[in-house]
Design a protein around this motif. Sequence first.
Motif, mmCIF file in Angstrom:
data_model
loop_
_atom_site.group_PDB
_atom_site.id
_atom_site.type_symbol
_atom_site.label_atom_id
_atom_site.label_comp_id
_atom_site.label_asym_id
_atom_site.label_seq_id
_atom_site.Cartn_x
_atom_site.Cartn_y
_atom_site.Cartn_z
ATOM 1 N N PRO A 15 44.329 -36.234 -10.570
ATOM 2 C CA PRO A 15 43.309 -36.500 -11.595
ATOM 3 C C PRO A 15 42.430 -35.285 -11.857
ATOM 4 C CG PRO A 15 43.366 -38.265 -9.956
ATOM 5 C CD PRO A 15 44.221 -37.166 -9.435
ATOM 6 N N LEU A 16 42.198 -34.483 -10.824
ATOM 7 C CA LEU A 16 41.351 -33.306 -10.972
ATOM 8 C C LEU A 16 41.966 -32.322 -11.964
ATOM 9 C CD1 LEU A 16 38.724 -32.038 -9.956
ATOM 10 C CD2 LEU A 16 40.046 -30.893 -8.169
ATOM 11 N N LEU A 112 32.577 -27.715 -7.869
ATOM 12 C CA LEU A 112 31.730 -28.908 -7.854
ATOM 13 C C LEU A 112 32.407 -30.032 -7.080
ATOM 14 C CD1 LEU A 112 29.151 -30.366 -8.871
ATOM 15 C CD2 LEU A 112 30.514 -31.130 -10.836
ATOM 16 N N TYR A 113 33.692 -30.226 -7.323
ATOM 17 C CA TYR A 113 34.447 -31.274 -6.635
ATOM 18 C C TYR A 113 34.365 -31.105 -5.118
ATOM 19 C CZ TYR A 113 38.533 -33.976 -5.073
ATOM 20 O OH TYR A 113 39.367 -34.842 -4.416
ATOM 21 N N PHE A 114 34.656 -29.898 -4.650
ATOM 22 C CA PHE A 114 34.654 -29.656 -3.200
ATOM 23 C C PHE A 114 33.237 -29.663 -2.629
ATOM 24 C CE2 PHE A 114 38.780 -27.828 -4.472
ATOM 25 C CZ PHE A 114 39.589 -28.559 -3.623
ATOM 26 N N LEU A 115 32.269 -29.266 -3.429
ATOM 27 C CA LEU A 115 30.876 -29.309 -2.983
ATOM 28 C C LEU A 115 30.428 -30.751 -2.749
ATOM 29 C CD1 LEU A 115 28.255 -27.711 -2.413
ATOM 30 C CD2 LEU A 115 27.698 -27.968 -4.845
ATOM 31 N N VAL A 116 30.811 -31.653 -3.657
ATOM 32 C CA VAL A 116 30.461 -33.075 -3.498
ATOM 33 C C VAL A 116 31.117 -33.647 -2.246
ATOM 34 C CG1 VAL A 116 30.617 -35.381 -4.527
ATOM 35 C CG2 VAL A 116 30.093 -33.418 -5.975
ATOM 36 N N LYS A 123 33.296 -38.108 2.470
ATOM 37 C CA LYS A 123 34.312 -37.349 1.723
ATOM 38 C C LYS A 123 34.927 -38.204 0.619
ATOM 39 C CE LYS A 123 33.922 -33.981 4.793
ATOM 40 N NZ LYS A 123 33.255 -32.712 4.520
ATOM 41 N N ASN A 124 34.075 -38.901 -0.114
ATOM 42 C CA ASN A 124 34.526 -39.839 -1.141
ATOM 43 C C ASN A 124 35.096 -39.080 -2.342
ATOM 44 O OD1 ASN A 124 34.602 -41.726 -3.329
ATOM 45 N ND2 ASN A 124 33.232 -43.051 -2.161
ATOM 46 N N LYS A 125 36.423 -39.126 -2.503
ATOM 47 C CA LYS A 125 37.064 -38.383 -3.585
ATOM 48 C C LYS A 125 36.744 -38.970 -4.957
ATOM 49 C CE LYS A 125 40.920 -36.549 -0.876
ATOM 50 N NZ LYS A 125 42.389 -36.447 -0.745
ATOM 51 N N LYS A 126 36.601 -40.287 -5.037
ATOM 52 C CA LYS A 126 36.263 -40.903 -6.322
ATOM 53 C C LYS A 126 34.889 -40.437 -6.801
ATOM 54 C CE LYS A 126 39.083 -45.091 -6.060
ATOM 55 N NZ LYS A 126 39.087 -46.581 -6.061
ATOM 56 N N ALA A 131 31.738 -36.912 -10.544
ATOM 57 C CA ALA A 131 30.844 -35.780 -10.788
ATOM 58 C C ALA A 131 31.520 -34.746 -11.691
ATOM 59 C CB ALA A 131 30.428 -35.141 -9.468
ATOM 60 N N THR A 132 32.804 -34.478 -11.472
ATOM 61 C CA THR A 132 33.495 -33.486 -12.300
ATOM 62 C C THR A 132 33.669 -33.981 -13.733
ATOM 63 O OG1 THR A 132 35.697 -34.314 -11.636
ATOM 64 C CG2 THR A 132 34.725 -32.537 -10.317
ATOM 65 N N ILE A 133 33.907 -35.282 -13.902
ATOM 66 C CA ILE A 133 33.995 -35.836 -15.261
ATOM 67 C C ILE A 133 32.660 -35.674 -15.987
ATOM 68 C CG2 ILE A 133 34.249 -37.973 -16.596
ATOM 69 C CD1 ILE A 133 36.255 -38.898 -14.444
#
Length: 529
Positions: A15-16, A112-116, A123-126, A131-133
Amino acid sequence: MFKIKPVIKKIVKSPLFWIFVLAFFLRIYKLGSFPVGFHVDEAKVGWNALSILKTGRDDKGNLFALYYNSFGDFRPTGIFYATIPSIILFGRNEFAVRFPSAFLGALTIFPLYFLVLEINKDKNKKLALIATILLALSPWHISVSRATSEVIISMFMALWGLYYFLKGFDTKERKHFILSVSLIVLSYFFYHSIRLLAPIFLFAIILYKKAFYNRKAILSLFAISFVTLLLLLNKEARGRFSQVSIFNDLDVQYELSRMPFEEGPNKVFIARMFHNKPLVYTRRFVNEYTKYFSSNFFLESTTPKPARYQTVGIGLLTYVELALFIFGLIGIAQKKFSFLPLLLLLLAPIASALTTEDAPNLHRALLMLPMFVIIESYGFKFLTELKIKPKFIYSLLCLNFIFFLHMYFVHNKVHLPLYRNVGAKELAVYLNEVQGNYDKIILTNIPDSPYPWIAFFTGKSPDQKFIVSGQRCPSRDAFEKPDVKRLLVVDAEGCATESKLKDRTDVKLIDVIKRPEETEVYNIWSLKP
């Protein structure tokens, strides 16, 4: 080939990857045409990148310079070098100059993705994807990414630096701290604000982590602080700050120098009590700082500065984003999410609040944005836990976003050309075509000298026949006693209506360059035997 295919399939299924595709498309769609107009800062980036590519020197003759002095501002030149590959690939045009910030703006979803993930213990990927969206769809980020903005590149590198700094606490590996310091220092070569904010951010993270005895983290903080100190000792590095800081603001200087005398004779104690430097500077700093947390700054289209980054009819945040942010704050207050993004958000405007020109400044305060979208993602998750369907939230976001796109691509070209040097490129192209027909060409420098556009779009510095005048209407004097037989004069807007040249038979108004809404930008007069 056998090994590559599974990797490609894995990437395409991520998705990323598709969020990046969305972000990239939104930042390069009609990039050469929108924003309308090629601003003087963009033209200077393009011309200096071209000049360095050809000669290794900027247009002032400095060899591989780290700063560029336009008007005492000493701008970091990182964006010049970042633009060189783009010009090699795409040629001398607006798209090529804008592409690096647009591309790296889209790529910012990755740090941003990895920072979140690193900020949140689960480590919530969703959550990271949300955040990236939100960043991909952010009007604030899109408008700045599309406009040759060095702060976008600086932020991209700084977010990677923050990510590796946080990751170093988990892995305890030296390489992550080294990467952090390296990337943050690299970001220093693109924009000023991060130079002050980086040590503050790292110190805040150490406090948050209670890592006072983490030797690698402390050494990283000292390294970043040392580089910042070295730059502060450099006069060129301080150039822009000296121009816009609260310490040199005219109102502040008036209060310090004149108001003590306004107290009257023998009132030294009262004057020092009310008009001393610490009090005056602190009060002005607080006034500037609070502007960055006002509803006007976030929701009104005309409040954030500079005007050339604004979108008519819409603020930096949409109403849905602001609602998500508020719910995110509620989630933080209930200790459902990490407090760190809020802490960094509160620190992010410090550098901006030390300046008064073009304030509140959406450009200098851009590092607020990633913290905003992280907290907005908290709000999104908080609402879904209240049984609000994600599809409903995404629908509202899309409606707000469609309105932004409409205003940006339809109405901005009518309302904002005044701030973006519309007509300067057209003038440069026109002059390149006709310059062989004239012995001298006199140009107004209002609103800016046409030199950067002529140089960039022709690929060479204007020759000696080009004379830049400080007058708004150089035609008033140029045709009185011309020293050449073939003379071309370019006036700024408004000169033709009051000109006496209309009565002369040897002088003719041969062209008028206009903005999209049909207002005049330049009037072009010709004297021919």
